[in-house]
Design a protein around this motif. Sequence first.
Motif, PDB file in Angstrom:
ATOM      1  N   MET A 119      72.071  90.103  16.920  1.00 15.11           N
ATOM      2  CA  MET A 119      70.661  89.733  16.499  1.00 15.11           C
ATOM      3  C   MET A 119      70.732  88.318  15.939  1.00 15.11           C
ATOM      4  N   ILE A 120      69.825  87.434  16.205  1.00 23.17           N
ATOM      5  CA  ILE A 120      69.679  86.236  15.501  1.00 23.17           C
ATOM      6  C   ILE A 120      69.457  86.187  14.145  1.00 23.17           C
ATOM      7  N   LYS A 121      70.182  85.359  13.236  1.00 24.86           N
ATOM      8  CA  LYS A 121      70.138  85.271  11.751  1.00 24.86           C
ATOM      9  C   LYS A 121      69.103  84.028  11.403  1.00 24.86           C
ATOM     10  N   VAL A 122      68.120  84.220  10.551  1.00 24.54           N
ATOM     11  CA  VAL A 122      67.207  83.164  10.209  1.00 24.54           C
ATOM     12  C   VAL A 122      67.605  82.877   8.581  1.00 24.54           C
ATOM     13  N   HIS A 123      67.494  81.504   8.042  1.00 24.98           N
ATOM     14  CA  HIS A 123      67.759  81.606   6.718  1.00 24.98           C
ATOM     15  C   HIS A 123      66.371  80.370   6.679  1.00 24.98           C
ATOM     16  N   GLY A 124      65.495  81.077   5.669  1.00 24.28           N
ATOM     17  CA  GLY A 124      64.141  80.263   5.482  1.00 24.28           C
ATOM     18  C   GLY A 124      63.767  80.566   4.167  1.00 24.28           C
ATOM     19  N   TYR A 125      62.468  80.303   3.696  1.00 17.49           N
ATOM     20  CA  TYR A 125      62.060  80.333   2.605  1.00 17.49           C
ATOM     21  C   TYR A 125      60.496  80.508   2.627  1.00 17.49           C
ATOM     22  N   PHE A 126      59.731  81.482   1.958  1.00 19.61           N
ATOM     23  CA  PHE A 126      58.458  81.700   2.198  1.00 19.61           C
ATOM     24  C   PHE A 126      57.543  80.409   2.343  1.00 19.61           C
TER      25      PHE A 126
ATOM     26  N   ASN B 284      57.367  85.436  15.954  1.00 24.65           N
ATOM     27  CA  ASN B 284      56.363  86.745  16.157  1.00 24.65           C
ATOM     28  C   ASN B 284      55.594  86.317  17.410  1.00 24.65           C
ATOM     29  N   LEU B 285      55.294  84.991  17.753  1.00 26.26           N
ATOM     30  CA  LEU B 285      54.439  85.191  19.054  1.00 26.26           C
ATOM     31  C   LEU B 285      55.529  85.508  20.198  1.00 26.26           C
ATOM     32  N   LYS B 286      56.926  85.093  20.067  1.00 33.19           N
ATOM     33  CA  LYS B 286      57.868  85.436  21.135  1.00 33.19           C
ATOM     34  C   LYS B 286      58.241  87.084  21.185  1.00 33.19           C
ATOM     35  N   GLY B 287      57.975  87.621  19.836  1.00 32.62           N
ATOM     36  CA  GLY B 287      58.395  89.094  19.853  1.00 32.62           C
ATOM     37  C   GLY B 287      59.968  89.170  19.456  1.00 32.62           C
ATOM     38  N   VAL B 288      60.333  88.169  18.928  1.00 40.52           N
ATOM     39  CA  VAL B 288      61.797  88.285  18.550  1.00 40.52           C
ATOM     40  C   VAL B 288      62.173  88.718  17.300  1.00 40.52           C
ATOM     41  N   LYS B 289      62.753  89.863  17.130  1.00 46.28           N
ATOM     42  CA  LYS B 289      63.398  90.177  15.700  1.00 46.28           C
ATOM     43  C   LYS B 289      64.316  89.638  15.194  1.00 46.28           C
ATOM     44  N   THR B 290      64.704  89.397  13.874  1.00 44.94           N
ATOM     45  CA  THR B 290      65.851  88.710  13.648  1.00 44.94           C
ATOM     46  C   THR B 290      66.146  89.231  12.148  1.00 44.94           C
ATOM     47  N   ASP B 291      67.258  88.743  11.568  1.00 42.87           N
ATOM     48  CA  ASP B 291      67.860  89.249  10.599  1.00 42.87           C
ATOM     49  C   ASP B 291      67.626  88.197   9.388  1.00 42.87           C
ATOM     50  N   PHE B 292      66.668  88.251   8.328  1.00 44.54           N
ATOM     51  CA  PHE B 292      66.315  87.294   7.583  1.00 44.54           C
ATOM     52  C   PHE B 292      66.991  87.015   6.165  1.00 44.54           C
ATOM     53  N   THR B 293      67.558  85.866   6.088  1.00 44.35           N
ATOM     54  CA  THR B 293      67.818  85.599   4.712  1.00 44.35           C
ATOM     55  C   THR B 293      67.019  84.600   3.809  1.00 44.35           C
ATOM     56  N   SER B 294      66.671  84.963   2.594  1.00 45.84           N
ATOM     57  CA  SER B 294      65.823  83.926   1.908  1.00 45.84           C
ATOM     58  C   SER B 294      66.687  82.895   1.110  1.00 45.84           C
ATOM     59  N   VAL B 295      66.396  81.691   1.028  1.00 40.37           N
ATOM     60  CA  VAL B 295      67.094  80.570   0.349  1.00 40.37           C
ATOM     61  C   VAL B 295      66.107  79.989  -0.367  1.00 40.37           C
ATOM     62  N   HIS B 296      66.286  80.259  -1.727  1.00 38.51           N
ATOM     63  CA  HIS B 296      65.212  79.791  -2.571  1.00 38.51           C
ATOM     64  C   HIS B 296      65.425  78.253  -3.153  1.00 38.51           C
TER      65      HIS B 296
ATOM     66  N   VAL C 198      66.001  74.276   5.121  1.00 32.70           N
ATOM     67  CA  VAL C 198      65.707  75.343   5.886  1.00 32.70           C
ATOM     68  C   VAL C 198      64.573  74.882   6.828  1.00 32.70           C
ATOM     69  N   PRO C 199      64.400  75.706   7.826  1.00 36.04           N
ATOM     70  CA  PRO C 199      65.152  76.709   8.411  1.00 36.04           C
ATOM     71  C   PRO C 199      66.534  76.473   9.213  1.00 36.04           C
ATOM     72  N   VAL C 200      67.280  77.509   9.210  1.00 36.18           N
ATOM     73  CA  VAL C 200      68.371  77.326  10.064  1.00 36.18           C
ATOM     74  C   VAL C 200      68.628  78.679  10.890  1.00 36.18           C
ATOM     75  N   VAL C 201      69.035  78.729  12.072  1.00 36.86           N
ATOM     76  CA  VAL C 201      69.251  79.871  12.823  1.00 36.86           C
ATOM     77  C   VAL C 201      70.864  80.040  13.222  1.00 36.86           C
ATOM     78  N   GLN C 202      71.302  81.252  13.358  1.00 39.25           N
ATOM     79  CA  GLN C 202      72.649  81.613  13.531  1.00 39.25           C
ATOM     80  C   GLN C 202      72.533  82.468  14.685  1.00 39.25           C
ATOM     81  N   GLU C 203      73.421  82.383  15.846  1.00 39.24           N
ATOM     82  CA  GLU C 203      73.630  83.356  16.999  1.00 39.24           C
ATOM     83  C   GLU C 203      75.096  83.490  17.449  1.00 39.24           C
ATOM     84  N   GLY C 204      75.697  84.324  16.610  1.00 43.08           N
ATOM     85  CA  GLY C 204      77.346  84.353  17.004  1.00 43.08           C
ATOM     86  C   GLY C 204      77.836  82.698  16.233  1.00 43.08           C
ATOM     87  N   ASP C 205      78.597  82.270  16.837  1.00 45.74           N
ATOM     88  CA  ASP C 205      79.069  80.976  16.339  1.00 45.74           C
ATOM     89  C   ASP C 205      78.160  79.731  16.403  1.00 45.74           C
TER      90      ASP C 205
END
Lengths: 215, 215
Positions: B1-8, B21-33, B55-62
């Motif tokens: 699963m793609i990891k997303v680092h973001g902030y509201f 959301n438009l693509k329907g891709v589920k991710t694992d979210f981490t908030s970076v305050h 932010v944002p940064v995404v990670q998929e494996g390496d």
Amino acid sequence: MIKVHGYFRSSSAYRLRIALNLKGVKTDFTSVHLRKDGGQQKTPAFRALNPQALVPVVQEGDFRLTQSLAIIEWLDETQPGPKLMPEDPNLRAQVRAFAQVIACDVHPLQNLRVLDYLKANFEADQAALDAWCGRWIRDGLAACEALLEQGPEHPFCFGDHPSLADICLVPQVFSAARFGVDIADLQRINRISSACEALPAFAQAHPKNQPDRED
Amino acid sequence: MIKVHGYFRSSSAYRLRIALNLKGVKTDFTSVHLRKDGGQQKTPAFRALNPQALVPVVQEGDFRLTQSLAIIEWLDETQPGPKLMPEDPNLRAQVRAFAQVIACDVHPLQNLRVLDYLKANFEADQAALDAWCGRWIRDGLAACEALLEQGPEHPFCFGDHPSLADICLVPQVFSAARFGVDIADLQRINRISSACEALPAFAQAHPKNQPDRED
């Protein structure tokens, strides 16, 4: 023939010249002097071409396009010549991200309209403007160096041939020198930038080699 | 699963949420305050992910990727779901140019690090910061309106479906409201923005609907 509206010293027009040279695309060039006549980019005629009143702009028939990164990807997709974007989606994404560090987070902060605002509204003198530009250029290019260091070393930013990343890097390194920003410690950037400048496509695109240059 | 680092509240993280959301891709979210602990984006651990400390940064494996526009095009090229970029090269270029007006020439000028610099070095008070942000937001969105008016009217910016252009527009319209910028006269932008906000993909991406939101 594609028409290009540019200016010798504009960093984004410089990017576009490099891309056109690498692709071997001949164009019909019009100089838009950003300081003469109160800024030739602010005329109603030019704003009809680009409502942002920025260079570069390209025209092909009725089609008009602004924003140097969008123009360069469009050239790459529609014109023959060597590819400026890698085929691999992950590598292509990294090239875009590197280019956007410069095109989004560095260059717009040193834009003429922004410096004019700082002078008019914050009483910024030349030393304050140099410090402002220096901060964003230094931060941005240091981030670029760190992004390059995340991957293996190549002759150019992301491979054996120049890409959109190198096209954005070289004009920003030129700006760093212009604003007196010390980037001597950014080793990959300096090596790659020198490798690019040795290529005729980059050398011929240098501001000093343009018909509308000023000393 | 793609990891997303973001902030509201980050405009570029908001763009990415809409695209996911438009693509329907589920991710694992981490908030970076961005404001807590002196800015969680400035820690060595986060800088190892993104040397820009943004932010944002995404990670998929390496694989790690920064810059919202690069991430969104990468998602569009590698993930199933509706296309966010048009197939036609000229239209695709116009979508990119529109997105870059916002992502290059508006949003970076209202970024937290830039406002902090203006406060620290130019003694800018809140009224001066609001005027600064207002100038670039107003200029940029007025240019966007003029770019839209160069073409035929569509339900969304460049067609019958939301593209990268709409994805960049909606968070910028949200920022305009936040900074008190009057854009009531920009008719196409207001109509398109309302059409977007009526879609669940946009509504669910709104800052007020995020797990790390604050009032």
